[in-house]
Write a protein that holds these residues in place. Structure first.
Motif: not given
Length: 481
Positions: A17-23, A27-28, A164-171, A183-188
């Motif tokens: 999920l991190f990778f997809v959100a980052y990508l 890239k956008k 999950i809490a750490v992932f949510s607070s970061y992105y 865009l990252g969160i929506v893609s994930a």
């Protein structure tokens, strides 16, 4: 499967999920930005642990009563071509960032009304987030065949929730402007929506064609149960009225749940994407429902006479046949259902808390207009701590209030509470004579009735049962240090 092995799988899944959100953020490309299917899949955040697990339990114990939660949205969604298109335009012009902003804008842009709406959403959604955590925790222990630890610090599920809490607070706090597209969160979330549907299809095919000899075989065997006919037919006017009420509640929820408003309105990039969503999303829901009936009644046939929770037939069936792969895939599907809801709900609630309560009322001090950079940092910190705190609060709520409560009952109460916003929301679109005082009176009356008629009977007794053990649990947790 060992707790360590399953925890490692969860880590790999979150890394994906991190990778997809980052990508997506990095890239956008047009594949991510102008893709109507990513937008439509993100709307499937509606399908939480309640629909993934709870619907199976309802189908096994109450028959067709699981269908209104899907039929209600399917009836309402075609109207989005008019309703959501209009709201998207209003939101863009006025920089709307949440459901509270939209409703209060129509009624004089009242600060107090937006704060009250935020509180209503908190009361409705924190138990709902707790429901997701309950599903994650209990399925984690089912797959690993371990007991739920009363000591929070030694419970493996606790660390999953913290991740999950750490992932949510970061992105969830990468942008100060709350109306900015994430865009990252929506893609994930779109990826998770695809995976949970894919995994429920795998489970359905496993039950229909590997455990049983086709759908007709399940139906013929299940029809021998004495309660089968009664649970799979309408029980006169009472049954029809029950269906109608449930359809109305779920139909309003698909518009009013803060996470649905955020994905459908705030994250909409092009109005034409709504045209894709009004056929793709109902199709998604229909495919999801196809496999609930065979899984539910297949589970009843397999575990007939045994004391097991029907809400977790989806985990128990492949586990019964020692199929570790399908068991883990189903667990990941449930994890996807829960994580997507937790992430989007905590983000939207943190935005509402910061914009409508903490900052306007100076709860953490006043902001200086000339120090924009420092203000932006403070806003980001407020939202980070809000997201983390909301998820931990929901975890505590699960541990002490809904530990022995069904997923279906908690989800339905949250839907009823959030439905109290329906008159104000739809009135803001269709009725020009609505007033602030009328909205406030109706909202307060509705929440009070829900509080005394639903919340106290549901959670008070659960609290009394758990309260005796709270001091012991706290003592054990502190002794751990």
């Amino acid at each position: 499967m060992s707790s360590f092995a399953l925890f490692s799988v969860v880590l790999l899944y979150l890394a994906l999920l991190f990778f997809v959100a980052y990508l997506a953020e990095k890239k956008k490309s047009k594949l991510w930005i102008n893709n109507p299917y990513i937008y439509a899949l993100s709307l499937a955040v509606y399908c939480t642990a309640w629909t993934y697990y709870g619907s199976i339990g309802v189908a096994a114990t109450s028959g067709l009563n699981y269908l209104p939660i899907y039929i209600g949205p399917i009836i309402v969604i075609p109207a989005w071509i008019y309703i959501n298109t209009r709201i998207v335009r209003i939101s863009r012009i006025n920089k709307i960032s949440s459901l509270a902003d939209f409703i209060s804008l129509r009624y004089g842009n009242s600060r107090s009304l937006s704060a009250i709406i935020t509180l209503v959403c908190l009361f409705a959604i924190i138990p709902y987030i707790g429901l997701q955590i309950k599903a994650i925790s209990e399925t984690f222990h089912l797959v690993t065949e371990t007991r739920v630890s009363k000591n929070i610090l030694t419970d493996s599920a606790t660390f999953v929730v913290v991740l999950i809490a750490v992932f949510s607070s970061y992105y969830g706090t990468r942008y100060v402007d709350a109306s900015e597209k994430r865009l990252g969160i929506v893609s994930a979330i779109a990826l998770e929506s695809f995976l949970k549907l894919f995994f429920i299809i795998i489970l359905g095919l496993f039950v229909i064609y590997f455990v049983f000899d086709g759908f007709s075989d399940i139906y013929q065997r299940a029809s021998r149960f004495s309660d089968f006919k009664a649970k799979n037919t309408f029980n006169g006017i009472e049954g029809a009225l029950n269906w109608m009420v449930l359809c109305m509640i779920s139909g309003t929820a698909i518009c009013l749940l803060p996470r649905q408003f955020h994905t459908a309105i705030i994250e909409n990039r092009q109005e034409k994407h709504i045209k894709t969503a009004i056929w793709f999303f109902p199709l998604y829901l229909l495919v999801f429902t196809l496999f609930i009936f065979p899984i539910a009644w297949g589970g009843r046939l397999i575990f007939n006479g045994q004391n097991v929770n029907p809400e977790f037939y989806s985990i128990l069936i492949p586990q019964y046949f020692n199929n570790t792969l399908v068991t883990v895939l189903v667990f990941l599907g449930g994890l996807s259902s829960s994580i997507s809801m937790i992430i989007i709900s905590s983000i939207t609630l943190s935005i509402m808390l910061s914009n409508n309560m903490i900052i306007p009322y100076g709860l953490l001090g006043k902001f200086k207009a000339e120090d924009e950079a420092n203000n932006n940092r403070n806003i980001t910190r407020i939202r980070k701590f809000s997201i983390f705190g909301l998820i931990i609060m929901a975890f505590v709520f699960y541990k002490y209030f809904i530990l022995k409560t069904s997923l279906d009952s908690v989800g339905l109460i949250s839907f009823v509470i959030i439905a109290q916003l329906a008159p104000a929301y739809f009135g803001a679109i269709f009725w020009r004579r609505g007033s602030y005082k009328g909205v406030l009176a109706g909202l307060v009356a509705g929440v009070v009735i829900c509080y005394f008629g639903l919340i106290i009977p549901q959670y008070y007794f659960s609290y009394n049962q758990e309260f005796k053990g709270v001091l012991r649990i706290m003592y054990d947790s502190f002794r751990f240090f």
